[in-house]
Structure formats: structure tokens, C-alpha cells
Write an enzyme that holds these catalytic residues in place. Structure first.
Site, PDB file in Angstrom:
ATOM      1  N   CYS A 100      -3.713   4.679  -0.110  1.00  0.00           N
ATOM      2  CA  CYS A 100      -4.982   4.232   0.092  1.00  0.00           C
ATOM      3  C   CYS A 100      -5.853   5.494   0.255  1.00  0.00           C
ATOM      4  CB  CYS A 100      -5.161   3.004   1.359  1.00  0.00           C
ATOM      5  SG  CYS A 100      -6.931   2.770   1.269  1.00  0.00           S
ATOM      6  N   CYS A 103      -9.093   4.754   2.840  1.00  0.00           N
ATOM      7  CA  CYS A 103      -8.844   4.227   4.234  1.00  0.00           C
ATOM      8  C   CYS A 103      -7.604   4.226   4.425  1.00  0.00           C
ATOM      9  CB  CYS A 103      -9.656   3.263   4.587  1.00  0.00           C
ATOM     10  SG  CYS A 103      -9.918   1.782   3.585  1.00  0.00           S
ATOM     11  N   SER A 104      -7.097   2.784   4.742  1.00  0.00           N
ATOM     12  CA  SER A 104      -5.667   2.437   5.155  1.00  0.00           C
ATOM     13  C   SER A 104      -5.234   1.257   4.720  1.00  0.00           C
ATOM     14  CB  SER A 104      -5.275   2.594   6.500  1.00  0.00           C
ATOM     15  OG  SER A 104      -6.325   1.800   6.925  1.00  0.00           O
ATOM     16  N   CYS A 105      -5.870   0.834   3.430  1.00  0.00           N
ATOM     17  CA  CYS A 105      -5.432  -0.604   3.133  1.00  0.00           C
ATOM     18  C   CYS A 105      -3.816  -0.662   2.838  1.00  0.00           C
ATOM     19  CB  CYS A 105      -6.241  -0.906   1.568  1.00  0.00           C
ATOM     20  SG  CYS A 105      -7.914  -0.778   1.794  1.00  0.00           S
TER      21      CYS A 105
END
Ligand code: FE
Length: 196
Positions: A100, A103-105
């Protein structure tokens, strides 16, 4: 993986602690709720659903087709309600890698807790700019004849890799195959090995 593990851990940890204590102080968070949620994703979810789906896909071509084309229905068969997963298949010609960049999906219900490096800026940028070099740092050398495809997760769409069934595991039943499948293989930074 040195370059992908920046000294990010201690900052993330202290920031999380600070946030947690403020939320506790304000009474927004019950004292055991964070532990409970972490435990849920660590031991009750884990990469369990992802691994189970992949193992079933390896032994059952109909299920594999469903997992690749309608993951919601395939996961529902395992008892999981999750509607935003796209499953991409590794072959001799294509190796898939999930990131991702924004961000951090991450598909938590399917893969459990994301690894720290998944959220680190070096992984997020380099997985796209130099995926082969990143994979090499994870110990995975992809031959030049194999295409590397990078999938950028988003708030609406999460990805999971369907790894190649390892040679030597042809005779193993589904429940034994599940144990061979690691979180890293489902993100695409590792392959699955028969002996573990
Ligand atoms: Fe994200």
C-alpha cells in the site's frame, strides 16, 4: 531486509503507547480492549483464513476459480464475510507483490496483523520502484523471464497472493498444506516450501 527495516519500530511503539494512554485516560478505551483486539487478530484470525483459502484452492480447481474471480463467495465458504479482496495468482510467468503505497491498507480479516515493514516508507516506495531488489532482500530471487506485478492496495481494494503450490507437497491433504502457507507468501515476499 535491512533496508526495509528502518528504525521505525521504537517510534511507532511509543506513539501507539501515548495514544493508548490518552484514550484510556479520557475513558474512550476500555483497559483490555486493545489487548483483546490484538489477540483476536494474532491468534484467532492470523493468516488463517488466507492460508485456508489458498490450501483449498490448491486441492480444488473449482474453489480456486471461485477464489480468483469471486473472493467474497470463496471466503464465505470458509465462514468469513469480507468483500474487498482481490486474489492474484503466482505462476511460472508472473510473480505478484502486494503493497500500500499511500498508507498501510491490508486485508486484516484474511491475513491477520500486518508486519511492521509493510507500513514502513522504504517498503511502500521501493516495492513499486524496484520490486526485484526488494524481493531479493527478502531472499527471493525472481528470474528475469518472470514478470513481477505490484498491486497497490487502497481503502476499497485489498490484495492477497495465491502462491505456487510447492513441489513435494503434491500428496499433502488440505489441512497439512494450510500449515505450510505463511503470511509473507500471501503478501508475495516469500514462496511456499514443502518442508517446514
Ligand atoms: Fe493504505
Amino acid at each position: 531486509m535491512g533496508k526495509i527495516h528502518p528504525n521505525v519500530d521504537k517510534y511507532v511503539v511509543s506513539r501507539a503507547r501515548a495514544l493508548e494512554s490518552i484514550l484510556l485516560e479520557k475513558g474512550i478505551l476500555a483497559p483490555d480492549s486493545v489487548d483483546r483486539i490484538v489477540k483476536q487478530y494474532e491468534s484467532d484470525t492470523g493468516p488463517m483464513y488466507g492460508a485456508r483459502a489458498v490450501a483449498r484452492a490448491w486441492v480444488n480447481p473449482t474453489y480456486k476459480q471461485k477464489l480468483l474471480t469471486n473472493s467474497t463467495a470463496a471466503l464465505a465458504e470458509l465462514g468469513l464475510k469480507y468483500e474487498m479482496l482481490v486474489v492474484v495468482e503466482n505462476t511460472a510467468q508472473v510473480h505478484n507483490l502486494v503493497v500500500c503505497t499511500l498508507c498501510s491498507c491490508y486485508p486484516w480479516p484474511v491475513l491477520g496483523l500486518p508486519p511492521t515493514w509493510y507500513k514502513s516508507p522504504p517498503y511502500r516506495s521501493r516495492a513499486v520502484s524496484e520490486p526485484r531488489a526488494v524481493l531479493k532482500e527478502f531472499g527471493l530471487e525472481i528470474s528475469e523471464s518472470c514478470e513481477v506485478r505490484v498491486w497497490d492496495s487502497s481503502a476499497e481494494m485489498r490484495y492477497m497472493v495465491l502462491p505456487i503450490r510447492p513441489p513435494g507437497a503434491e500428496a499433502l491433504p488440505e489441512d497439512r498444506l494450510v500449515k505450510l502457507i505463511t503470511r509473507d507468501a500471501l503478501i508475495g515476499v516469500a514462496t511456499v516450501h514443502a518442508a517446514q
